[in-house]
Scaffold this active site. Sequence first.
Site, PDB file in Angstrom:
ATOM      1  N   HIS A   1     -11.830 -22.958  20.347  1.00 11.85           N
ATOM      2  CA  HIS A   1     -11.754 -22.105  21.538  1.00 11.85           C
ATOM      3  C   HIS A   1     -10.381 -21.432  21.621  1.00 11.85           C
ATOM      4  CE1 HIS A   1     -12.037 -20.728  25.658  1.00 11.85           C
ATOM      5  NE2 HIS A   1     -11.042 -21.513  26.030  1.00 11.85           N
TER       6      HIS A   1
ATOM      7  N   HIS B   1      -3.288 -21.967  25.930  1.00 11.82           N
ATOM      8  CA  HIS B   1      -3.655 -21.757  27.340  1.00 11.82           C
ATOM      9  C   HIS B   1      -4.332 -22.934  28.020  1.00 11.82           C
ATOM     10  CE1 HIS B   1      -7.708 -20.716  25.849  1.00 11.82           C
ATOM     11  NE2 HIS B   1      -8.107 -20.983  27.073  1.00 11.82           N
TER      12      HIS B   1
ATOM     13  N   GLU C   1      -3.852 -28.081  31.179  1.00 12.70           N
ATOM     14  CA  GLU C   1      -5.026 -28.414  31.978  1.00 12.70           C
ATOM     15  C   GLU C   1      -5.837 -29.543  31.348  1.00 12.70           C
ATOM     16  OE1 GLU C   1      -5.750 -26.979  34.815  1.00 12.70           O
ATOM     17  OE2 GLU C   1      -7.908 -27.164  35.181  1.00 12.70           O
ATOM     18  N   ASP C   2      -5.979 -29.517  30.048  1.00 11.45           N
ATOM     19  CA  ASP C   2      -6.949 -30.402  29.400  1.00 11.45           C
ATOM     20  C   ASP C   2      -6.369 -31.466  28.482  1.00 11.45           C
ATOM     21  OD1 ASP C   2      -8.953 -28.990  30.641  1.00 11.45           O
ATOM     22  OD2 ASP C   2      -9.219 -27.587  28.997  1.00 11.45           O
TER      23      ASP C   2
ATOM     24  N   ASP D   1     -26.478   9.505  24.516  1.00  8.76           N
ATOM     25  CA  ASP D   1     -25.415   8.857  23.752  1.00  8.76           C
ATOM     26  C   ASP D   1     -25.754   7.434  23.349  1.00  8.76           C
ATOM     27  OD1 ASP D   1     -25.370   8.223  26.369  1.00  8.76           O
ATOM     28  OD2 ASP D   1     -23.199   8.314  26.580  1.00  8.76           O
TER      29      ASP D   1
HETATM   30 MN    MN Z   1      -9.983 -21.738  27.954  1.00  6.11          MN
END
Ligand code: MN
Length: 485
Positions: A47, A71, A75-76, A258
């Site tokens: 990810h 990123h 958090e994780d 288009d």
């Molecule tokens: Mn993420």
Amino acid sequence: MTIRQLLETIKKNDPKADLSLVSKAYDFAEKAHRGQKRSTGDDYIQHCLHTAKTLSELNLPLPIIIAGLLHDVPEDTEKTLEDVKKHFGTDVAKMVEGITKLSRIKYRGIDRYVENLRKMFVAMAQDIRVILIKFADRLHNLQTLYAQPANKQKRTAMETLEIYAPIANRLGIGELQARLEDAAFKYAYPDEFINIEQLIKKNFPIKKKNLNNMIRKAKTKLDKQGIKYYDIYGRTKHYYSFYRKFLKFNKDVTQIYDLVALRIVVDSVADCYAVMGIIHNTWPPIKGRIKDYIAQPKPNGYQSLHTAVFGDDQEIVEIQIRTQKMHEQAELGVASHWLYKESPKAGKKEVDWMLELADWLKEIKDNSKFLEGAKIDVFQNRIFVFTPRGDVIDLPEGATPIDFAFHIHTEIGNKCAQVMINNQISSLDKKLNNGDVVQIVTDKNRKGPNPEWLKFVKTRTARSHIEVYKNKSWKKFIPKFSNKK
Ligand code: MN
């Protein structure tokens, strides 16, 4: 995907890039996330790699790509923001912090929607780069959405179409907007997606063959006239924008020219107009389909010449003509600024985007008080705070709840008794911060504002209202004495 693929993408855009810090960030993130799996069964680091890859494809500077890799670390994983700061510096850590804050959305339903918008808005006000990372993060989450339960699929997809994609559009990042929309489309409107997919698959091969012939012909003509072109190519319409047009033309597919389009990228504005002349000389233009977005750019800065012609075999084809700089602006929007090494806090342009976004939020919230009469002189000196309903109020830095109250309404200011900031009782002279949710508690028995407030209010509005009241009550006071005589 491997780190090598990411490094190669970066190298392709900038052969001289120093990749050591990117590799270091990868090692750091890989170690931190080791053992964690995505719902797809992949290692979590996939990810992070995909997020960083999307950012590198936009040709963004290395610190943003590095922040993309990191990123989800605070958090994780067990590694903290402090660790990130220690190894990668304040700038990268700040972006990672911005993302972490953005990812915590606790509400459901309409509250969730408002909170989402509010957070995006605040993040943007602080650092536009955070939004780009968030887009890249969301894109990969959409690409792996198949592994999520149905209710989450729908929610993530709708959120993307209603919040992320419009922001990407307003920021002029056409490329990311299209990718986000197409990835969300099939979960948001599954039946419609299948219809559109079939329509495109059925029509595309024939159109493509005609288009290739036209490309060859156009190249010959331009060569003959000595006009230098960077690129002439056919492009397929993105599914979701095709769907939007499909609805607009009452599902009459013959009205949509288009489905495939020809794009011509040239050197100068003069060449754009010259090419349009050559095109119209070769294939007859369709009346009313010529649009000059060079002379009149779209609000998000988009520029190009558009026309539609009867191509070979009487097939209608849309043609877009633009310079390379216009092309980069159209695909990358705000991100294109970094290509020219302009500062991301360049000034006026950013202020314009913020104002546009503000306008857009206004449309959504349909609240006439919002940014009323606001003339933002210098964006850096403004803060954005929110009413409990999610309306954005902009105030000068250092503004207090009293300034907020008078900004909302004179009577709210006059009767202001107490304030809740982010659901906590606070003092009336507290300096507000970007993103605060401010709720004023009024007391209808209150006679008027406290003159003591003059010691700390920041805005002219608040000051003048308090002064008017002070003078009025003082004058009332005097006659009382004189009447006693
Ligand atoms: Mn993420």
